[in-house]
Design an enzyme around this catalytic site. Structure first.
Site, PDB file in Angstrom:
ATOM      1  N   LYS A 121     -84.686  23.066  -7.387  1.00  0.00           N
ATOM      2  CA  LYS A 121     -83.970  24.323  -7.194  1.00  0.00           C
ATOM      3  C   LYS A 121     -83.437  24.436  -5.773  1.00  0.00           C
ATOM      4  CE  LYS A 121     -85.255  28.653  -6.279  1.00  0.00           C
ATOM      5  NZ  LYS A 121     -85.994  29.926  -6.309  1.00  0.00           N
ATOM      6  N   ASP A 139     -83.402  30.651 -10.743  1.00  0.00           N
ATOM      7  CA  ASP A 139     -84.529  31.369 -10.167  1.00  0.00           C
ATOM      8  C   ASP A 139     -85.105  32.325 -11.212  1.00  0.00           C
ATOM      9  OD1 ASP A 139     -82.753  33.485 -10.335  1.00  0.00           O
ATOM     10  OD2 ASP A 139     -83.065  34.165  -8.277  1.00  0.00           O
TER      11      ASP A 139
END
Length: 217
Positions: A121, A139
């Site tokens: 990420k 997220d």
């Protein structure tokens, strides 16, 4: 609506709601963005933005940062949480950038993910926001909304990322990543909406009555 129709509707509406997509984390180059994203793990962007000025006043490049004692970094970033782990990662990745990458943040997924404290990420955010490479970092907000909007089964964030990349045009990934986050923070929050309250949930599912149960990332 079919899943493809929902995606097209969301693409259009989110672009109407958020035509500008400023990066929420204050930064001035790829290195400062990398550090800010690393610090944002289990910490709000607002708090990170309060902490980074003091950190970057002490050292704003990898060569200087690697010379700062880990204990000093840890004390500065303590309000962000997980400071022992994050401070060590900041120190070590700064050293690796100097020793292996000429002091520059590499514009490469594999090289970024090989750095201490940098997962997929974080690498995706840096690639998208620092280098403009299409990516779709997922997220908690995106993972939650993708389930409420029935764009994914919510099995895990990796599957959510794959599903969203299939549904939306590649040239929209970077903007949509931020647009969904902005919408999730402002309207479709974890407690303020259950899949039946916010305007986009109502537009997509006008007949939905039961709350949507989502799995956490």
């Amino acid at each position: 609506m079919t899943k493809a129709e929902r995606a097209a509707h969301l693409d259009r509406r989110l672009d109407e709601l958020y035509p500008e997509t400023p990066v929420p984390l204050d930064h001035f180059d790829p290195y400062s963005l990398l550090i800010a994203v690393l610090l944002s793990a289990q910490c709000t962007d607002a708090r990170v933005n309060l902490i980074t000025p003091a950190l970057f006043a002490r050292a704003n490049n990898p060569r200087d940062m690697m010379e700062v004692p880990v204990e000093e970094i840890r004390e500065i970033i303590r309000p962000c949480g997980l400071s022992p782990r994050k401070s060590k990662a900041i120190s070590e990745l700064s050293r690796i950038l100097i020793e292996s990458h000429g002091g520059e943040v590499p514009a490469d997924f594999a090289a970024l993910e090989a750095l201490p404290g940098v997962g997929h990420k974080t690498a995706s955010v840096v690639m998208a926001q620092a280098f403009g490479v299409p990516a779709f970092p997922v997220d908690t907000h995106i993972h939650r909304l993708a389930q409420r909007w029935k764009l994914t089964n919510g099995k895990n964030v990796d599957q959510t990322e794959k599903d969203l990349k299939k549904l939306f045009p590649r040239n929209r990934w970077n903007a949509l990543h931020l647009q969904i986050i902005f919408y999730g923070r402002e309207h479709c929050t974890a407690r303020g909406c259950d899949g039946t309250v916010c305007m986009l949930c109502r537009e997509l599912f006008p007949r939905r009555k039961a709350p949507v149960v989502v799995t956490k990332s």
